[in-house]
Design an enzyme around this catalytic site. Structure first.
Site, PDB file in Angstrom:
ATOM      1  N   GLU A  56      -9.297  17.359  52.778  1.00 10.04           N
ATOM      2  CA  GLU A  56      -8.581  17.948  53.941  1.00 10.04           C
ATOM      3  C   GLU A  56      -9.333  18.245  55.723  1.00 10.04           C
ATOM      4  O   GLU A  56      -8.350  19.185  56.201  1.00 10.04           O
ATOM      5  CB  GLU A  56      -7.794  19.635  53.306  1.00 10.04           C
ATOM      6  CG  GLU A  56      -8.866  20.525  53.251  1.00 10.04           C
ATOM      7  CD  GLU A  56      -9.888  20.640  51.885  1.00 10.04           C
ATOM      8  OE1 GLU A  56     -10.523  21.899  51.334  1.00 10.04           O
ATOM      9  OE2 GLU A  56      -9.251  19.598  51.177  1.00 10.04           O
ATOM     10  N   HIS A  97     -14.073  17.335  50.710  1.00  7.05           N
ATOM     11  CA  HIS A  97     -12.178  18.110  50.960  1.00  7.05           C
ATOM     12  C   HIS A  97     -11.957  17.015  52.060  1.00  7.05           C
ATOM     13  O   HIS A  97     -12.146  16.804  52.687  1.00  7.05           O
ATOM     14  CB  HIS A  97     -13.578  18.371  51.643  1.00  7.05           C
ATOM     15  CG  HIS A  97     -14.326  20.349  51.010  1.00  7.05           C
ATOM     16  ND1 HIS A  97     -13.165  21.399  50.127  1.00  7.05           N
ATOM     17  CD2 HIS A  97     -15.218  20.836  50.887  1.00  7.05           C
ATOM     18  CE1 HIS A  97     -14.032  21.902  49.358  1.00  7.05           C
ATOM     19  NE2 HIS A  97     -15.174  21.418  49.998  1.00  7.05           N
ATOM     20  N   CYS A 124     -13.581  18.750  45.049  1.00  5.55           N
ATOM     21  CA  CYS A 124     -14.580  19.413  44.692  1.00  5.55           C
ATOM     22  C   CYS A 124     -14.375  20.028  44.025  1.00  5.55           C
ATOM     23  O   CYS A 124     -14.592  19.460  43.061  1.00  5.55           O
ATOM     24  CB  CYS A 124     -14.613  20.253  46.625  1.00  5.55           C
ATOM     25  SG  CYS A 124     -16.211  20.740  46.527  1.00  5.55           S
TER      26      CYS A 124
END
EC number: 4.3.2.10
Length: 201
Positions: free
Chosen positions: A183, A181, A79
């Site tokens: 994750e 992102h 990011c």
């Protein structure tokens, strides 16, 4: 061990949890020396470009990141971390970045709502072994108001589109950048983190 660089911003714990799920050992650190001891580095990021660079400089992490990059160590920017890898940002002024990749960070100029927040699909770019399990039209989770205007489109493995086409995954040798992102992006994101972990082998 993967060093997750802590400069006071970013989803550090969620990134670490994703790595742990993949069986990848990691440590959250703001110590430049720990970066030299690590096998790979992750530069996460949430917040403003200027504030991030100020903190990285204050902590003595800029030189350590650049030197480890020259050593060929795998480095992943997530990011804002991706944007910091580039030469310059025009977020609330004009600010120099790490300069590991060539390009500038600019604001979305679109009638669509900014920030670009939520799920969006990927568009295939340059072929690479990195992320080879990812397919066009996989969906991933974005939160950003600025994007990279790259000078080297051949480095873009995947694009996305939000009123304009922008880099979503970039790679130059040992330097990787992911605008979304991973994750928070389900199986697709985990596959990319797994591919990053494999770069240490």
């Amino acid at each position: 061990m993967i060093a997750i660089i802590d400069y006071g911003a970013g989803n550090l714990k969620s990134v670490q949890h994703a790595l742990t799920t993949l069986g990848l050992a990691s440590e959250i650190t703001a110590d430049p020396e720990k970066l030299y001891q690590a096998a790979a580095l992750i530069l996460p990021g949430v917040g403003a470009f200027q504030n991030a660079m100020v903190e990285l400089n204050r902590l003595g992490l800029v030189a350590a990141i650049k030197e480890n990059a020259k050593l060929g160590k795998p480095i992943l920017g997530i990011c804002l971390g991706l944007q910091l890898l580039y030469e310059k940002s025009y977020e609330q002024g004009e600010w120099g970045g790490l300069g590991l990749l060539s390009g500038e960070v600019i604001r979305f100029n679109t009638e669509w709502k900014v920030p670009h927040m939520g799920w969006n699909n990927l568009i295939k770019g340059t072929e690479s072994a990195f992320g080879r399990e990812i397919t066009a039209d996989d969906y991933v989770y974005f939160v950003h108001s600025y994007y990279v205007d790259t000078k080297n489109p051949e480095e873009v493995l995947f694009w996305s589109d939000y009123g304009c086409k922008f880099p979503a995954v970039v790679k130059k040798d040992n330097i990787i950048g992911i605008q979304f992102h991973p994750e928070k992006s389900g199986e697709t994101g985990m596959k990319l983190l797994k591919s990053f972990g494999e770069m240490m082998l």
